[in-house]
Design a protein around this motif. Structure first.
Motif, PDB file in Angstrom:
ATOM      1  N   UNK A  61       0.907  -1.222  -0.080  1.00 46.95           N
ATOM      2  CA  UNK A  61      -0.109  -0.015  -0.032  1.00 46.95           C
ATOM      3  C   UNK A  61       0.843   1.294  -0.027  1.00 46.95           C
ATOM      4  N   UNK A  62       1.855   1.252   0.773  1.00 48.52           N
ATOM      5  CA  UNK A  62       2.793   2.392   0.975  1.00 48.52           C
ATOM      6  C   UNK A  62       3.452   2.375  -0.413  1.00 48.52           C
ATOM      7  N   UNK A  63       3.938   1.539  -1.150  1.00 48.47           N
ATOM      8  CA  UNK A  63       4.611   1.502  -2.491  1.00 48.47           C
ATOM      9  C   UNK A  63       3.469   2.081  -3.444  1.00 48.47           C
ATOM     10  N   UNK A  64       2.166   1.771  -3.359  1.00 51.19           N
ATOM     11  CA  UNK A  64       1.037   2.305  -4.304  1.00 51.19           C
ATOM     12  C   UNK A  64       1.210   3.756  -4.209  1.00 51.19           C
ATOM     13  N   UNK A  65       0.958   4.340  -3.084  1.00 57.43           N
ATOM     14  CA  UNK A  65       0.697   5.658  -3.071  1.00 57.43           C
ATOM     15  C   UNK A  65       2.010   6.407  -3.548  1.00 57.43           C
ATOM     16  N   UNK A  66       3.373   5.966  -3.236  1.00 53.42           N
ATOM     17  CA  UNK A  66       4.417   6.586  -3.618  1.00 53.42           C
ATOM     18  C   UNK A  66       4.515   6.507  -5.152  1.00 53.42           C
ATOM     19  N   UNK A  67       4.025   5.534  -5.983  1.00 56.96           N
ATOM     20  CA  UNK A  67       4.115   5.446  -7.236  1.00 56.96           C
ATOM     21  C   UNK A  67       2.910   6.214  -7.836  1.00 56.96           C
ATOM     22  N   UNK A  68       1.856   6.432  -7.049  1.00 61.96           N
ATOM     23  CA  UNK A  68       0.933   7.293  -7.542  1.00 61.96           C
ATOM     24  C   UNK A  68       1.370   8.641  -7.528  1.00 61.96           C
ATOM     25  N   UNK A  69       2.230   9.199  -6.356  1.00 65.31           N
ATOM     26  CA  UNK A  69       2.797  10.378  -6.280  1.00 65.31           C
ATOM     27  C   UNK A  69       3.691  10.695  -7.503  1.00 65.31           C
ATOM     28  N   UNK A  70       4.445   9.677  -7.905  1.00 64.33           N
ATOM     29  CA  UNK A  70       5.640   9.518  -8.757  1.00 64.33           C
ATOM     30  C   UNK A  70       4.756   9.952 -10.139  1.00 64.33           C
ATOM     31  N   UNK A  71       3.909   9.274 -10.566  1.00 66.51           N
ATOM     32  CA  UNK A  71       2.994   9.354 -11.696  1.00 66.51           C
ATOM     33  C   UNK A  71       2.456  10.961 -11.634  1.00 66.51           C
ATOM     34  N   UNK A  72       2.240  11.325 -10.454  1.00 60.64           N
ATOM     35  CA  UNK A  72       1.660  12.840 -10.698  1.00 60.64           C
ATOM     36  C   UNK A  72       2.934  13.780 -10.977  1.00 60.64           C
ATOM     37  N   UNK A  73       4.025  13.644 -10.365  1.00 64.21           N
ATOM     38  CA  UNK A  73       5.270  14.368 -10.781  1.00 64.21           C
ATOM     39  C   UNK A  73       5.549  14.293 -12.111  1.00 64.21           C
TER      40      UNK A  73
END
Length: 506
Positions: free
Chosen positions: A354-366
């Motif tokens: 779950x932590x990885x998911x939100x990290x990658x979502x923020x990376x996609x946003x960036x």
């Protein structure tokens, strides 16, 4: 009212338009559709009323009513023969309206997998359909009976708005549907709608006829580079940006089968949608960014053969905010998109998923934000359009030569070619955002929209995931060629997309 000695209006296709037109010639690759399910009373969608609303839109947006003439790969033109009278506009609109009986699934399947509906002489049309058994589609209005027509039954109908992709994009498609329903549901009588048609014809073919023009192409409306040095810098920057694209994952494909596109679609209810939006906001990302991460993890759970290589996905970039004004035409029907890529790690961690998911979502946003706000966005978009145009013309010429038996094989390349890292995209995402911002539901009280799906005719082995909110619900759909991939692979990926959404968002 009649136009004396009507003249011909034309312009050449730009690179982006040509890159979509040329592949469409054989079987309609990229021909778009927008399906909207709605409830209304039969009088609201009488043919004469529908025809006048459709005619007004075709008059306001001339690319909808153009033909295409191709003289050479570098000489392809939009051609509009001006309407001699308002009645000729109405006649043309009627020729591009089709009434059907059947389900929405039958309507969409026929458009996607049957013989091509559109052509170089028909760039747009609409279908209106109702199930054969009207009792299945009868309903009362969700908000109660309308005062002026109390007691009349409401029925479910399906609209399919169809256009070629080279005349427009998703923004144009949805805005057009909103305007269509606004006209159809207005308090004006059919005769008053026809008066609007006459007024619009007079504006375009009356005293201002000499100023009538077609919307300019994307390339003409992008701000121009100034100076030889800046143009050279633009080319180098584009080449460098393309060289940084890394992607080592793709779906295994099968060749030799007839293409058959399917579009499984899921709508999450309003409560789950609100929860997903609230959760995304708390992690400072959008639903769109989260869907990149969803696809990333869903693929890792489907097949993880190359965990050391990144996963690359692509999406469209709206260029309308960056265009110079078109002084002679206020139509929104033109294509104004480029593309950007999101690259995420290919491995699936053993813990803290779950932590990885939100990290990658923020990376996609960036990455999405960086692409949309990059100072070289305009020049990169221009170079990409140029490259796509050159490539489409080359491939079209090769295809035509193969079909005619005149293709001469290229000699084998003997020069040493530097091996480049893989740059394969896993999947494309069409992220439409909140469509309730486009559909002004209160503007058409005589119509109640309840369902929306969209997509296009595909080439063999194609795939595109859609995500959007509509009528307060979050929708996801996957359009893909079910005969073009390793058996069961896409179905497992789609299952993992939905279970990942339930796990992390719902």
């Amino acid at each position: 009212m009649r136009l004396q000695n009507p003249i011909r209006i034309e312009r050449s296709l730009g690179d982006t338009e040509a890159s979509y037109f040329l592949p469409s010639r054989e079987s309609g690759v990229n021909d778009m559709y927008l399906h909207l399910g709605f409830s209304a009373q039969p009088q609201t969608i009488r043919r004469d009323r529908v025809a006048n609303a459709w005619a007004i839109l075709r008059l306001k947006h001339p690319l909808l009513a153009c033909n295409i003439e191709m003289h050479d790969y570098d000489d392809i033109r939009f051609v509009l023969m001006p309407y001699a009278s308002p009645e000729s506009v109405l006649h043309s609109a009627n020729e591009n309206i089709f009434y059907r009986q059947g389900t929405k699934e039958e309507l969409i399947d026929s458009y996607l997998n049957g013989p091509r509906t559109l052509s170089a002489q028909r760039l747009s049309c609409i279908f209106l359909s109702q199930e054969s058994d009207r009792s299945h589609s009868r309903r009362t209005h969700p908000d109660g009976p309308v005062q002026s027509t109390q007691g009349e039954d409401w029925f479910d109908y399906d609209l399919l708005l169809c256009t070629t992709h080279f005349i427009g994009d998703g923004m144009a498609l949805h805005q057009c549907a909103n305007d269509f329903f606004t006209l159809l549901s207005s308090k004006r009588s059919t005769e008053e709608l026809h008066d609007i048609l006459k007024e619009q014809w007079q504006i375009r073919y009356g005293s201002q006829f000499s100023e009538l023009s077609l919307p300019r192409s994307l390339e003409e409306r992008l701000p121009q580079s100034s100076g030889r040095f800046q143009r050279a810098v633009s080319i180098v920057d584009f080449d460098l940006s393309q060289g940084r694209l890394l992607g080592g994952h793709s779906f295994s494909r099968r060749k030799g089968n007839d293409r058959r596109t399917v579009v499984p679609t899921v709508a999450f209810d309003e409560d789950h949608t609100r929860k997903a939006l609230k959760l995304c906001k708390s992690h400072n990302v959008s639903i769109s960014s989260a869907l990149f991460a969803i696809c990333n993890l869903a693929w890792a759970r489907t097949r993880n053969d190359n965990p050391d290589l990144p996963v690359m996905m692509y999406s469209a970039l709206n260029l309308r905010p960056f265009l110079t004004p078109d002084e002679l035409n206020d139509s929104y029907w033109f294509i104004a998109i480029s593309y950007f890529n999101v690259i995420l790690p290919g491995f699936l961690p053993a813990s803290d998923v779950e932590k990885t998911f939100w990290h990658r979502a923020r990376f996609a946003k960036e990455q999405s934000t960086r692409a949309a706000k990059h100072r070289m966005l305009i020049s990169r978009s221009r170079e990409m359009a140029k490259e796509r145009g050159v490539r489409a013309r080359r491939w079209a010429k090769e295809d035509d030569e193969k079909a005619s038996g005149t293709r001469i094989p290229s000699p084998p390349v003997t020069a040493t070619v530097m091996e480049r890292p893989p740059s394969t995209a896993l999947i494309g995402l069409s992220l439409l955002g909140n469509l309730d911002g486009i559909y002004k539901h209160t503007s058409f009280p005589q119509i109640k929209l309840h369902t929306l799906t969209t997509g296009s005719r595909q080439r063999s082995g194609a795939m595109l995931l859609f995500g959007y909110t509509f009528v307060g619900k979050l929708w996801v759909s996957l359009g893909y060629d079910e005969n073009g991939f390793e058996k069961g692979l896409v179905e497992q990926f789609w299952k993992n997309v939905l279970t990942s959404m339930e796990e992390f968002l719902l």
